[in-house]
Design a protein around this motif. Structure first.
Motif, PDB file in Angstrom:
ATOM      1  N   GLU A  69       6.060  -0.943  -1.502  1.00 37.30           N
ATOM      2  CA  GLU A  69       6.936   0.094  -2.039  1.00 37.30           C
ATOM      3  C   GLU A  69       7.091  -0.016  -3.546  1.00 37.30           C
ATOM      4  OE1 GLU A  69      11.464   1.878  -1.334  1.00 37.30           O
ATOM      5  OE2 GLU A  69      10.730   0.165  -0.175  1.00 37.30           O
ATOM      6  N   ASP A  70       7.088  -1.242  -4.052  1.00 33.73           N
ATOM      7  CA  ASP A  70       7.288  -1.483  -5.483  1.00 33.73           C
ATOM      8  C   ASP A  70       5.932  -1.512  -6.193  1.00 33.73           C
ATOM      9  OD1 ASP A  70       8.048  -2.231  -7.987  1.00 33.73           O
ATOM     10  OD2 ASP A  70       8.960  -4.143  -7.403  1.00 33.73           O
ATOM     11  N   PRO A  71       5.720  -0.691  -7.215  1.00 32.30           N
ATOM     12  CA  PRO A  71       4.437  -0.739  -7.931  1.00 32.30           C
ATOM     13  C   PRO A  71       4.148  -2.110  -8.538  1.00 32.30           C
ATOM     14  CG  PRO A  71       5.686   1.223  -8.547  1.00 32.30           C
ATOM     15  CD  PRO A  71       6.594   0.374  -7.723  1.00 32.30           C
ATOM     16  N   ALA A  72       5.201  -2.844  -8.901  1.00 33.50           N
ATOM     17  CA  ALA A  72       4.984  -4.184  -9.435  1.00 33.50           C
ATOM     18  C   ALA A  72       4.367  -5.099  -8.378  1.00 33.50           C
ATOM     19  CB  ALA A  72       6.301  -4.770  -9.946  1.00 33.50           C
ATOM     20  N   ALA A  73       4.729  -4.876  -7.110  1.00 38.94           N
ATOM     21  CA  ALA A  73       4.134  -5.668  -6.034  1.00 38.94           C
ATOM     22  C   ALA A  73       2.651  -5.351  -5.873  1.00 38.94           C
ATOM     23  CB  ALA A  73       4.881  -5.414  -4.728  1.00 38.94           C
ATOM     24  N   VAL A  74       2.278  -4.093  -6.156  1.00 35.33           N
ATOM     25  CA  VAL A  74       0.859  -3.726  -6.129  1.00 35.33           C
ATOM     26  C   VAL A  74       0.105  -4.524  -7.186  1.00 35.33           C
ATOM     27  CG1 VAL A  74      -0.791  -1.846  -6.421  1.00 35.33           C
ATOM     28  CG2 VAL A  74       1.399  -1.419  -5.276  1.00 35.33           C
ATOM     29  N   PHE A  78      -6.097  -2.867  -4.818  1.00 41.16           N
ATOM     30  CA  PHE A  78      -5.215  -1.736  -5.125  1.00 41.16           C
ATOM     31  C   PHE A  78      -5.143  -0.769  -3.949  1.00 41.16           C
ATOM     32  CE2 PHE A  78      -4.753   2.655  -6.587  1.00 41.16           C
ATOM     33  CZ  PHE A  78      -3.523   2.589  -7.221  1.00 41.16           C
ATOM     34  N   ARG A  79      -6.279  -0.446  -3.362  1.00 44.88           N
ATOM     35  CA  ARG A  79      -6.290   0.504  -2.256  1.00 44.88           C
ATOM     36  C   ARG A  79      -5.487  -0.006  -1.064  1.00 44.88           C
ATOM     37  NH1 ARG A  79     -12.720   1.468  -3.336  1.00 44.88           N
ATOM     38  NH2 ARG A  79     -12.493   3.163  -4.879  1.00 44.88           N
ATOM     39  N   GLU A  80      -5.519  -1.300  -0.850  1.00 42.72           N
ATOM     40  CA  GLU A  80      -4.758  -1.877   0.262  1.00 42.72           C
ATOM     41  C   GLU A  80      -3.268  -1.923  -0.065  1.00 42.72           C
ATOM     42  OE1 GLU A  80      -4.316  -3.717   4.064  1.00 42.72           O
ATOM     43  OE2 GLU A  80      -5.996  -2.658   3.134  1.00 42.72           O
ATOM     44  N   ALA A  81      -2.943  -2.439  -1.256  1.00 45.33           N
ATOM     45  CA  ALA A  81      -1.538  -2.632  -1.603  1.00 45.33           C
ATOM     46  C   ALA A  81      -0.818  -1.318  -1.852  1.00 45.33           C
ATOM     47  CB  ALA A  81      -1.438  -3.525  -2.836  1.00 45.33           C
ATOM     48  N   ALA A  82      -1.514  -0.325  -2.399  1.00 46.70           N
ATOM     49  CA  ALA A  82      -0.863   0.946  -2.713  1.00 46.70           C
ATOM     50  C   ALA A  82      -0.301   1.620  -1.474  1.00 46.70           C
ATOM     51  CB  ALA A  82      -1.855   1.873  -3.418  1.00 46.70           C
TER      52      ALA A  82
END
Length: 375
Positions: free
Chosen positions: A209-214, A201-205
């Protein structure tokens, strides 16, 4: 927000209020009762041998110096018994009793030393666990990204300090992003899965840009862990992206629905159930999407894990945050909402949880109350 969300409202598992005082008082109570029994008993009944139980009872709660002192006290008490009621004939009974008291005292003192060393090791492990918690579940500022946040975290296994529940709040180029989740199962494997999910989560956030991608990033990380370890545990999570003006975007990965809390009470915010993290490949039948809502002024968003909603009282009834918050006049102050949930949960369970419990409360900073401003 403190580095630990755990609260003194909750007792250690199995702890009974007031029970900690019993080992401190028990040996002296037994000693006093023996003196009383010796005074009131007939000449044929002797209680001197029973004095040997006092040092082991003392060793349960005190250090070796007090154990040795209690042994000396037991021996002096035996002499007092002999002086008050001398035996009609001289035998080896008093000598045997004295030798027994000395032997039991020495053994109890050795046991007390071992117990104190064990307690020191446990305290060291607790300190280490606290360090792991501070590194894993980092403190969240009370105000971040234009929002105010408050919450609590309580591990069911008190000594563990860290369990399967996890949370994070980050100010990113795409707005404030919050996650609250729950890994299935318990123990070190659940903690390891928590590390995996929080790192993802810390990396992807910061990148997506898209929360779904997180969410998909977190799912892939957990799936890789499943393949590498053979541990196929999954997790639920609720990801919230918050923008100025109260605009929120949600991605629900099989998590408990959040509540909107205002002055009238709390109501669930309807969201699609989504798929569990670690099972996207098996459960997702269509692309994962986001749902948008607006957080009204004077309203807080309450998110919890199932350790809150599945907490039971003595009759087996579940705790209902919505019912607990009804007509309490809460809303714009996250700290008040957190406190109400925490106190209600502690009262409902009697201060003892059977599962890890966590909650985060979010409110708009532009609706800051006079109470918080003064604080």
């Amino acid at each position: 927000m403190p580095s630990r969300f755990s609260s003194p409202l909750f007792a250690e598992p199995g702890e009974v209020p007031g029970a900690a005082r019993l080992p401190l008082a028990l040996p002296w109570l037994v000693w006093a009762l023996l003196i009383l029994a010796e005074i009131l008993s007939s000449h044929e009944v002797r209680f001197s041998p029973v004095l040997a139980v006092v040092p082991p009872l003392v060793a349960i709660a005190y250090g070796w110096p007090v154990v040795v002192a209690s042994g000396a006290l037991a021996w002096v008490t035996q002499l007092g018994f002999l002086w008050l009621d001398p035996p009609t004939w001289v035998g080896i009974g008093p000598l045997t009793t004295a030798i027994g008291i000395v032997g039991v005292t020495v053994a109890s003192a050795i046991g007390s030393v071992g117990r104190r060393r064990g307690e020191a090791r446990i305290q060291h492990m607790r300190s280490q666990a606290g360090g792991v918690q501070r590194a894993l579940l980092r403190p969240i500022p009370p105000q971040i990204g234009g929002y105010r946040v408050s919450g609590f975290y309580q591990a069911a296994e008190h000594d563990a300090r860290v369990g399967g529940d996890f949370y994070e709040a980050l100010e990113t180029p795409f707005g404030l992003r919050i996650v609250l989740g729950d890994v299935s199962g318990k123990g070190l494997a659940a903690v390891d899965a928590t590390v995996t999910l929080l790192g993802a989560f810390r990396e992807a956030a910061e990148r997506e840009e898209d929360p779904a991608a997180v969410a998909r990033w977190m799912d892939r990380s957990l799936t890789r862990r499943q393949m590498a370890t053979g541990d196929h545990r999954f997790a639920t999570a609720l990801i919230v992206e918050a923008h100025p003006g109260g605009r929120l975007r949600f991605v629900n990965c099989g998590h408990i629905l959040p509540w909107l809390v205002d002055a009238d009470g709390a109501r669930e915010l309807p969201l699609p159930p989504g798929a569990l993290l670690g099972l996207f490949d098996h459960l997702l039948t269509e692309p994962l999407g986001t749902v948008s809502h607006t957080l009204p002024p004077g309203t807080s968003l309450l998110t919890v894990t199932d350790g809150v909603t599945e907490a039971r009282d003595a009759r087996g009834a579940f705790y209902d945050p919505g019912r607990a918050l009804h007509a309490q006049g809460l809303g714009a102050c996250p700290t008040d909402v957190k406190r109400a949930v925490l106190i209600g949960l502690a009262r409902h369970t009697g201060g003892r949880l059977s599962d890890d419990a966590a909650a985060l409360v979010l409110a708009r900073a532009d609706e800051q109350t006079d109470e918080e401003t003064a604080g």
